[in-house]
Design a protein around this motif. Sequence first.
Motif, mmCIF file in Angstrom:
data_model
loop_
_atom_site.group_PDB
_atom_site.id
_atom_site.type_symbol
_atom_site.label_atom_id
_atom_site.label_comp_id
_atom_site.label_asym_id
_atom_site.label_seq_id
_atom_site.Cartn_x
_atom_site.Cartn_y
_atom_site.Cartn_z
ATOM 1 N N UNK A 185 0.831 -1.212 0.000
ATOM 2 C CA UNK A 185 0.000 0.000 0.000
ATOM 3 C C UNK A 185 0.860 1.255 0.000
ATOM 4 N N UNK A 186 1.901 1.271 0.803
ATOM 5 C CA UNK A 186 2.816 2.413 0.801
ATOM 6 C C UNK A 186 3.465 2.577 -0.565
ATOM 7 N N UNK A 187 3.823 1.472 -1.193
ATOM 8 C CA UNK A 187 4.412 1.534 -2.533
ATOM 9 C C UNK A 187 3.438 2.125 -3.534
ATOM 10 N N UNK A 188 2.169 1.725 -3.462
ATOM 11 C CA UNK A 188 1.158 2.259 -4.378
ATOM 12 C C UNK A 188 1.030 3.767 -4.213
ATOM 13 N N UNK A 189 0.897 4.225 -2.976
ATOM 14 C CA UNK A 189 0.670 5.648 -2.719
ATOM 15 C C UNK A 189 1.879 6.484 -3.131
ATOM 16 N N UNK A 190 3.070 6.070 -2.705
ATOM 17 C CA UNK A 190 4.263 6.863 -3.008
ATOM 18 C C UNK A 190 4.610 6.803 -4.488
ATOM 19 N N UNK A 191 4.354 5.677 -5.145
ATOM 20 C CA UNK A 191 4.585 5.586 -6.575
ATOM 21 C C UNK A 191 3.617 6.497 -7.327
ATOM 22 N N UNK A 192 2.366 6.542 -6.890
ATOM 23 C CA UNK A 192 1.391 7.430 -7.514
ATOM 24 C C UNK A 192 1.816 8.888 -7.347
ATOM 25 N N UNK A 193 2.320 9.239 -6.185
ATOM 26 C CA UNK A 193 2.788 10.610 -5.966
ATOM 27 C C UNK A 193 3.955 10.943 -6.899
ATOM 28 N N UNK A 194 4.876 9.992 -7.060
ATOM 29 C CA UNK A 194 6.029 10.232 -7.919
ATOM 30 C C UNK A 194 5.603 10.386 -9.384
ATOM 31 N N UNK A 195 4.643 9.566 -9.827
ATOM 32 C CA UNK A 195 4.163 9.674 -11.199
ATOM 33 C C UNK A 195 3.410 10.985 -11.416
ATOM 34 N N UNK A 196 2.585 11.373 -10.445
ATOM 35 C CA UNK A 196 1.864 12.633 -10.559
ATOM 36 C C UNK A 196 2.818 13.818 -10.542
ATOM 37 N N UNK A 197 3.865 13.708 -9.783
ATOM 38 C CA UNK A 197 4.859 14.771 -9.729
ATOM 39 C C UNK A 197 5.542 14.964 -11.077
ATOM 40 N N UNK A 198 5.663 13.882 -11.844
ATOM 41 C CA UNK A 198 6.293 13.971 -13.168
ATOM 42 C C UNK A 198 5.358 14.510 -14.229
ATOM 43 N N UNK A 199 4.110 14.797 -13.858
ATOM 44 C CA UNK A 199 3.157 15.363 -14.792
ATOM 45 C C UNK A 199 2.140 14.387 -15.328
ATOM 46 N N UNK A 200 2.185 13.138 -14.900
ATOM 47 C CA UNK A 200 1.232 12.138 -15.369
ATOM 48 C C UNK A 200 -0.070 12.240 -14.589
ATOM 49 N N UNK A 201 -1.136 11.789 -15.224
ATOM 50 C CA UNK A 201 -2.439 11.713 -14.561
ATOM 51 C C UNK A 201 -2.607 10.305 -14.012
ATOM 52 N N UNK A 202 -2.746 10.185 -12.709
ATOM 53 C CA UNK A 202 -2.717 8.894 -12.029
ATOM 54 C C UNK A 202 -3.989 8.731 -11.211
ATOM 55 N N UNK A 203 -4.494 7.503 -11.174
ATOM 56 C CA UNK A 203 -5.596 7.157 -10.286
ATOM 57 C C UNK A 203 -5.211 5.895 -9.530
ATOM 58 N N UNK A 204 -5.468 5.896 -8.248
ATOM 59 C CA UNK A 204 -5.212 4.742 -7.387
ATOM 60 C C UNK A 204 -6.544 4.081 -7.076
ATOM 61 N N UNK A 205 -6.626 2.794 -7.351
ATOM 62 C CA UNK A 205 -7.847 2.024 -7.091
ATOM 63 C C UNK A 205 -7.591 1.119 -5.894
ATOM 64 N N UNK A 206 -8.388 1.294 -4.873
ATOM 65 C CA UNK A 206 -8.254 0.490 -3.656
ATOM 66 C C UNK A 206 -9.053 -0.801 -3.847
ATOM 67 N N UNK A 207 -8.386 -1.818 -4.413
ATOM 68 C CA UNK A 207 -9.043 -3.084 -4.713
ATOM 69 C C UNK A 207 -8.782 -4.153 -3.665
ATOM 70 N N UNK A 208 -8.122 -3.802 -2.572
ATOM 71 C CA UNK A 208 -8.001 -4.731 -1.442
ATOM 72 C C UNK A 208 -9.275 -4.593 -0.620
ATOM 73 N N UNK A 209 -10.266 -5.408 -0.953
ATOM 74 C CA UNK A 209 -11.587 -5.267 -0.348
ATOM 75 C C UNK A 209 -11.672 -5.886 1.036
ATOM 76 N N UNK A 210 -10.660 -6.603 1.447
ATOM 77 C CA UNK A 210 -10.688 -7.256 2.769
ATOM 78 C C UNK A 210 -10.052 -6.367 3.839
#
Length: 560
Positions: free
Chosen positions: A272-297
């Motif tokens: 989860x930390x990897x997903x969030x921080x990776x999304x931040x890094x991609x967004x920082x580079x100018x990309x449009x990113x969406x994080x989907x929380x698919x861990x339903x448990x």
Amino acid sequence: MEPRAVWSALKRGWVIIVLAAVLGNSAAAGITYLLGPSYSSTLQFFVKTTGSATTSDAFQGAQYAEQRVASYTELLTGAELAQRVVDEVDVAITPERVQSDIDATTVTGTVLIDVTITDGSADVVAQIAAAVADQFPQQIAELETTEDDPATVMVSTTDDPSPPVAADVLLRNTGFGLVMGLLIGVVIAVTRALLDRSVRDKDQVEALVGAPVTGTVFRDGGLERDRGRGRPTSSRTTESYRQLAASLQYLDVDNPPKVMLVVSSVPAEGKTTTVVELARALAESGARVVVVEADLRRPRVVEHLDLVGGPGLTNVLAGKVGIADVTQVAEPGMDVIGSGPTPPHPGRLLGSEQMVAFLAHLRDHYDFVLVDAAPLLPVADSRRLAALVDGVLLTVRFGRTTADQLTEASTALSSVGARILGVVLTMVPPNSDLAQALAYGEDYGYDGAPVVDPATEGDDDLEGGGRAMPGDRPTAADADGWGAPVGGVPVDKGDQQVGAPVPPRPSLRGPDSGRTGAATGWPTDSSSARDAGSGRRTAVADAQRSGLRGAGGQQPDRRR
């Protein structure tokens, strides 16, 4: 085991080694204290022959006496002398105690015998020493004397027994305990390393998974703070996620992955930390990113980012709300879709046709779609998702994920035809060999120059009525309309000039509320959805929607 592996095992087990040394030292000190003080007295015997008339006889007698010395040493610790001593002393002791108190050694190449008497009582030591000095010569004389010949060997003391002195056994015993503790600690550390099945080497990971290690994230206390909701405190940690983002963007130029599943073998591996921080890094580079929380448990993304819980992915897949109604703006360029209520069969819902259409819709509206899913080995949810995405990022916790678990996770992904993009090694200790190989701790910051954002440099002068300097380029804000030329210099809508504000991103909501979007098939608005999502939409999202509606109520295409 190679010397390098032994050294690595000792570095990892230094706590065990130090603890074993401390325990050994403490145990020796405790035993010494329980045994009480120790006193000792020394005396020395001289062995010689009698009746040597000539030099040759004297030489032969000296050799004979030297041969007899070894036998006499055994007699000093024998039961016969011990009984003689017990009969002479005035204290109540046993022959066995006397035998244990006496220690006799020979001086090599001489006819001397050194005797040390040690006991916990100074009075007992003094009496035993005096009795030995008196009784041992008599015992030898009786043994060497026969009926026909007198004794040819005589034993005498070189000096009176020394007074009893307290022996410094504490230092000796604690030193011995320290050394033994160190040896035991080293054995435990090396044995532990030999039995350790956890993953600690990049080459080992790549051999087990068959995919490259695309990212290495070092242990950062900021990420572990507040149950994983903290931010990195080390610039090196932030750079690690930027490096991972760069690696993913150029992983496959011909077929770049857009929808990626981030998963782990077992819980607590940092996915989860990897997903969030990776999304931040991609967004920082100018990309449009969406994080989907698919861990339903055990969903953690919304909690990690301090967003609002409520309706989410499961509501969208059930057709109850539209995608825009559950999309939250976490940061500029980074949207989040929460998990929503927990369904009775998460795996069945995540592998449905609705999920396929949902991911296809996000693919068309974002540069990157990062899906946080449940661990692979405990449940089957992620295996269904792995077959629907462009690729999988497998997070592996350094020193905790075992080789067997990693092998099983790789096999599970291969069984559904998933494409493993790479492996992210998480929580790598800064003192590990891998950290040293990656130059952890080497600083390469700014060299004293002021850090200025080129997009905002000079704004203060212009806002205050200052004169623009020659060569200043107009921005989109100066244009009389989006893309209109200013001062003879056109502003290209497709390629904004330096300093131009980034056009707002279109909303996922369709122009017609209450109807199903024709392009996606997803309900874009309804009275129930409006009520459910009204508290979740941020001011940024509302501003985007209001700012992008044209005169005809249409919205510009998000795809560029």
